[in-house]
Design a protein around this motif. Structure first.
Motif, PDB file in Angstrom:
ATOM      1  N   GLU A  57       7.602   2.594   1.510  1.00 53.00           N
ATOM      2  CA  GLU A  57       6.387   1.806   1.258  1.00 53.00           C
ATOM      3  C   GLU A  57       5.413   2.579   0.372  1.00 53.00           C
ATOM      4  O   GLU A  57       5.076   3.722   0.650  1.00 53.00           O
ATOM      5  CB  GLU A  57       5.705   1.477   2.594  1.00 53.00           C
ATOM      6  CG  GLU A  57       4.474   0.620   2.439  1.00 53.00           C
ATOM      7  CD  GLU A  57       3.798   0.340   3.774  1.00 53.00           C
ATOM      8  OE1 GLU A  57       2.880  -0.473   3.776  1.00 53.00           O
ATOM      9  OE2 GLU A  57       4.189   0.942   4.801  1.00 53.00           O
ATOM     10  N   PHE A  58       4.987   1.938  -0.707  1.00 53.95           N
ATOM     11  CA  PHE A  58       3.980   2.499  -1.609  1.00 53.95           C
ATOM     12  C   PHE A  58       2.606   2.103  -1.092  1.00 53.95           C
ATOM     13  O   PHE A  58       2.370   0.936  -0.786  1.00 53.95           O
ATOM     14  CB  PHE A  58       4.191   1.962  -3.030  1.00 53.95           C
ATOM     15  CG  PHE A  58       3.148   2.392  -4.013  1.00 53.95           C
ATOM     16  CD1 PHE A  58       2.913   3.735  -4.269  1.00 53.95           C
ATOM     17  CD2 PHE A  58       2.401   1.451  -4.691  1.00 53.95           C
ATOM     18  CE1 PHE A  58       1.958   4.138  -5.188  1.00 53.95           C
ATOM     19  CE2 PHE A  58       1.433   1.840  -5.614  1.00 53.95           C
ATOM     20  CZ  PHE A  58       1.214   3.190  -5.866  1.00 53.95           C
ATOM     21  N   LEU A  59       1.720   3.074  -0.979  1.00 51.63           N
ATOM     22  CA  LEU A  59       0.368   2.825  -0.482  1.00 51.63           C
ATOM     23  C   LEU A  59      -0.632   3.207  -1.568  1.00 51.63           C
ATOM     24  O   LEU A  59      -0.642   4.354  -2.021  1.00 51.63           O
ATOM     25  CB  LEU A  59       0.108   3.661   0.776  1.00 51.63           C
ATOM     26  CG  LEU A  59       1.109   3.493   1.913  1.00 51.63           C
ATOM     27  CD1 LEU A  59       0.876   4.542   2.980  1.00 51.63           C
ATOM     28  CD2 LEU A  59       1.010   2.097   2.487  1.00 51.63           C
ATOM     29  N   SER A  60      -1.452   2.259  -1.981  1.00 48.14           N
ATOM     30  CA  SER A  60      -2.438   2.527  -3.018  1.00 48.14           C
ATOM     31  C   SER A  60      -3.449   1.382  -3.055  1.00 48.14           C
ATOM     32  O   SER A  60      -3.082   0.216  -2.872  1.00 48.14           O
ATOM     33  CB  SER A  60      -1.764   2.623  -4.388  1.00 48.14           C
ATOM     34  OG  SER A  60      -2.732   2.744  -5.412  1.00 48.14           O
ATOM     35  N   PRO A  61      -4.717   1.679  -3.336  1.00 47.53           N
ATOM     36  CA  PRO A  61      -5.702   0.603  -3.559  1.00 47.53           C
ATOM     37  C   PRO A  61      -5.305  -0.293  -4.730  1.00 47.53           C
ATOM     38  O   PRO A  61      -5.764  -1.425  -4.829  1.00 47.53           O
ATOM     39  CB  PRO A  61      -6.994   1.363  -3.855  1.00 47.53           C
ATOM     40  CG  PRO A  61      -6.810   2.709  -3.258  1.00 47.53           C
ATOM     41  CD  PRO A  61      -5.345   3.000  -3.370  1.00 47.53           C
ATOM     42  N   GLU A  62      -4.410   0.213  -5.593  1.00 49.14           N
ATOM     43  CA  GLU A  62      -3.926  -0.586  -6.713  1.00 49.14           C
ATOM     44  C   GLU A  62      -3.367  -1.933  -6.242  1.00 49.14           C
ATOM     45  O   GLU A  62      -3.550  -2.958  -6.912  1.00 49.14           O
ATOM     46  CB  GLU A  62      -2.838   0.181  -7.462  1.00 49.14           C
ATOM     47  CG  GLU A  62      -2.142  -0.660  -8.529  1.00 49.14           C
ATOM     48  CD  GLU A  62      -0.957   0.037  -9.144  1.00 49.14           C
ATOM     49  OE1 GLU A  62      -1.010   0.270 -10.350  1.00 49.14           O
ATOM     50  OE2 GLU A  62       0.008   0.338  -8.421  1.00 49.14           O
ATOM     51  N   ILE A  63      -2.709  -1.962  -5.108  1.00 48.98           N
ATOM     52  CA  ILE A  63      -2.079  -3.180  -4.604  1.00 48.98           C
ATOM     53  C   ILE A  63      -3.138  -4.250  -4.352  1.00 48.98           C
ATOM     54  O   ILE A  63      -3.003  -5.391  -4.796  1.00 48.98           O
ATOM     55  CB  ILE A  63      -1.254  -2.873  -3.330  1.00 48.98           C
ATOM     56  CG1 ILE A  63      -0.105  -1.915  -3.682  1.00 48.98           C
ATOM     57  CG2 ILE A  63      -0.739  -4.156  -2.692  1.00 48.98           C
ATOM     58  CD1 ILE A  63       0.551  -1.263  -2.490  1.00 48.98           C
ATOM     59  N   GLU A  64      -4.213  -3.888  -3.668  1.00 45.57           N
ATOM     60  CA  GLU A  64      -5.288  -4.848  -3.382  1.00 45.57           C
ATOM     61  C   GLU A  64      -6.075  -5.223  -4.642  1.00 45.57           C
ATOM     62  O   GLU A  64      -6.478  -6.372  -4.805  1.00 45.57           O
ATOM     63  CB  GLU A  64      -6.241  -4.288  -2.332  1.00 45.57           C
ATOM     64  CG  GLU A  64      -5.649  -4.238  -0.938  1.00 45.57           C
ATOM     65  CD  GLU A  64      -6.658  -3.659   0.038  1.00 45.57           C
ATOM     66  OE1 GLU A  64      -7.552  -4.417   0.472  1.00 45.57           O
ATOM     67  OE2 GLU A  64      -6.544  -2.453   0.342  1.00 45.57           O
ATOM     68  N   LEU A  65      -6.298  -4.260  -5.524  1.00 40.56           N
ATOM     69  CA  LEU A  65      -7.027  -4.544  -6.765  1.00 40.56           C
ATOM     70  C   LEU A  65      -6.246  -5.517  -7.640  1.00 40.56           C
ATOM     71  O   LEU A  65      -6.808  -6.466  -8.189  1.00 40.56           O
ATOM     72  CB  LEU A  65      -7.311  -3.245  -7.518  1.00 40.56           C
ATOM     73  CG  LEU A  65      -8.348  -2.330  -6.870  1.00 40.56           C
ATOM     74  CD1 LEU A  65      -8.283  -0.930  -7.454  1.00 40.56           C
ATOM     75  CD2 LEU A  65      -9.746  -2.913  -7.019  1.00 40.56           C
ATOM     76  N   THR A  66      -4.947  -5.301  -7.749  1.00 39.98           N
ATOM     77  CA  THR A  66      -4.112  -6.208  -8.531  1.00 39.98           C
ATOM     78  C   THR A  66      -4.120  -7.603  -7.919  1.00 39.98           C
ATOM     79  O   THR A  66      -4.270  -8.608  -8.631  1.00 39.98           O
ATOM     80  CB  THR A  66      -2.672  -5.669  -8.628  1.00 39.98           C
ATOM     81  OG1 THR A  66      -2.707  -4.403  -9.288  1.00 39.98           O
ATOM     82  CG2 THR A  66      -1.766  -6.613  -9.392  1.00 39.98           C
ATOM     83  N   ALA A  67      -3.982  -7.694  -6.610  1.00 42.26           N
ATOM     84  CA  ALA A  67      -4.003  -8.999  -5.929  1.00 42.26           C
ATOM     85  C   ALA A  67      -5.333  -9.709  -6.171  1.00 42.26           C
ATOM     86  O   ALA A  67      -5.354 -10.930  -6.394  1.00 42.26           O
ATOM     87  CB  ALA A  67      -3.749  -8.811  -4.434  1.00 42.26           C
ATOM     88  N   TYR A  68      -6.427  -8.972  -6.141  1.00 41.26           N
ATOM     89  CA  TYR A  68      -7.739  -9.583  -6.364  1.00 41.26           C
ATOM     90  C   TYR A  68      -7.821 -10.199  -7.763  1.00 41.26           C
ATOM     91  O   TYR A  68      -8.235 -11.345  -7.923  1.00 41.26           O
ATOM     92  CB  TYR A  68      -8.857  -8.547  -6.173  1.00 41.26           C
ATOM     93  CG  TYR A  68     -10.218  -9.121  -6.475  1.00 41.26           C
ATOM     94  CD1 TYR A  68     -10.831  -9.993  -5.589  1.00 41.26           C
ATOM     95  CD2 TYR A  68     -10.866  -8.836  -7.666  1.00 41.26           C
ATOM     96  CE1 TYR A  68     -12.068 -10.548  -5.875  1.00 41.26           C
ATOM     97  CE2 TYR A  68     -12.104  -9.388  -7.960  1.00 41.26           C
ATOM     98  CZ  TYR A  68     -12.705 -10.241  -7.068  1.00 41.26           C
ATOM     99  OH  TYR A  68     -13.921 -10.800  -7.357  1.00 41.26           O
TER     100      TYR A  68
END
Length: 150
Positions: A57-68
């Protein structure tokens, strides 16, 4: 003479570019489907990215920022005309989940210069921050950046 250029669009995860007279220009592909290529002189620092080997599992704020930025407000268009206070609040909330809000603040005076994967920020000196230290004058100007959602 042109300055050397490092293009970071193959990097994965969240990072920041500290505006600094390094002699090196840094560029990323940003702005959603607009595929902009802004560049700035500075130093690139990866931030708050982790990987759990056990479950891959990759963990990064990037995931939420991209989804936003792919969500209902922008639908991947990249917010190329700038972000607003609502966006700044959401980005701040995402940053807080990783503890980055203690030293990074969205530059509210430069919202129109920000867009998906290229957010103008201020970086503050913080004794709890072991990643960035020793600069003479704070706040530092910078860019919060991540992989573009195109």
């Amino acid at each position: 003479m042109d300055k050397p250029l490092i293009q970071i669009w193959d990097s994965v995860g969240l990072g920041l570019i500290i505006e600094f007279p390094s002699g090196i220009m840094i560029s990323n592909q940003t702005g959603g489907t607009s595929c902009l290529h802004p560049k700035i002189e500075g130093v690139y620092v990866p931030l708050a990215n982790d990987y759990k080997e056990k479950n891959k599992e990759f963990l990064s704020p990037e995931i939420e920022l991209t989804a936003y930025f792919q969500g209902s407000k922008y639908k991947g268009s990249g917010a190329i005309k700038g972000i607003d206070l609502e966006d700044a609040k959401e980005i701040h909330t995402i940053m807080a989940t990783s503890g980055l809000h203690e030293c990074i603040e969205i530059d509210l005076n430069r919202l129109k210069e920000s867009h998906e994967a290229w957010i103008r920020i201020k970086i503050y000196d913080n004794p709890n921050n072991e990643l960035i230290s020793g600069f003479k004058e704070y706040p530092l100007n910078g860019i919060l950046t991540w992989s573009n959602s195109d």
